[in-house]
Design an enzyme around this catalytic site. Sequence first.
Site, mmCIF file in Angstrom:
data_model
loop_
_atom_site.group_PDB
_atom_site.id
_atom_site.type_symbol
_atom_site.label_atom_id
_atom_site.label_comp_id
_atom_site.label_asym_id
_atom_site.label_seq_id
_atom_site.Cartn_x
_atom_site.Cartn_y
_atom_site.Cartn_z
ATOM 1 N N CYS A 78 0.972 -1.005 -0.112
ATOM 2 C CA CYS A 78 0.497 0.210 0.077
ATOM 3 C C CYS A 78 0.593 1.684 0.468
ATOM 4 O O CYS A 78 1.581 1.544 -1.190
ATOM 5 C CB CYS A 78 -0.848 0.085 1.049
ATOM 6 S SG CYS A 78 -2.505 0.836 0.476
ATOM 7 N N HIS A 178 -3.571 -4.956 -0.201
ATOM 8 C CA HIS A 178 -3.904 -5.484 0.928
ATOM 9 C C HIS A 178 -4.013 -6.537 0.800
ATOM 10 O O HIS A 178 -4.146 -6.973 0.907
ATOM 11 C CB HIS A 178 -4.679 -4.775 2.572
ATOM 12 C CG HIS A 178 -3.783 -3.364 2.512
ATOM 13 N ND1 HIS A 178 -3.230 -2.857 3.505
ATOM 14 C CD2 HIS A 178 -4.372 -1.910 2.147
ATOM 15 C CE1 HIS A 178 -2.951 -1.911 3.348
ATOM 16 N NE2 HIS A 178 -3.913 -0.862 2.763
ATOM 17 N N GLU A 180 -2.818 -8.615 3.052
ATOM 18 C CA GLU A 180 -2.960 -9.468 4.241
ATOM 19 C C GLU A 180 -4.936 -9.297 4.643
ATOM 20 O O GLU A 180 -5.089 -9.927 5.706
ATOM 21 C CB GLU A 180 -2.188 -8.526 5.484
ATOM 22 C CG GLU A 180 -3.375 -7.494 5.825
ATOM 23 C CD GLU A 180 -2.749 -6.596 4.977
ATOM 24 O OE1 GLU A 180 -3.060 -4.776 5.343
ATOM 25 O OE2 GLU A 180 -2.002 -6.443 3.829
#
Length: 196
Positions: A78, A178, A180
């Site tokens: 990011c 992202h 994750e």
Amino acid sequence: MTALAILDLGYGNTRSIALAFERLGADPRLTDDPAVAAGAGRLVLPGVGAAGTAMQRLRETGLDETLATRTRPTLGICLGMQLLFERSEEDGGIDLLGILPGEVRALAPKPGFPVPHMGWSRIEAATDGTGVDAGDYVYFAHGYVCPDGTATSATSMYGDATVPAAIRLGHLWAAQFHPERSSSPGANFLKAFLRS
């Protein structure tokens, strides 16, 4: 030598990124020590927030020099992806790490496409070996967009704007999305980075 280090600069999403790697069997170490970062087999530069604050922290710790001279696998996530470039429009203009050429620019809002871009978007095109494929949906949260260039390895669209979703160039990896928070496609991207 630390196999996997995640830079902990006192901001951002370091813990959620560490958990994502732990789910893949990795044992990440959070650090702000340039020596640990320089010696790590793999290094992650996460980021949420303002580019100016992040660059100030990198310069204060000396990690800007560490990142500029690394040749081992390094992943920006990011804001961490944006920091790899030369400059950002944010806050009237900020010098970044300068590892990749080009300027990070503000996304322009359009009807139905507010800024920041927050939510799931489709990968439109992707090169082999990065773990994401065209048609995958990944999670974005950003108001600025990196330049599209030869290092771009995956793209998405937001309105009529092409968003470089991922970068792969030599030892450098990066994701504007992202991983994750991106379910299986995100995990596959992180797995590919761990295998690099």
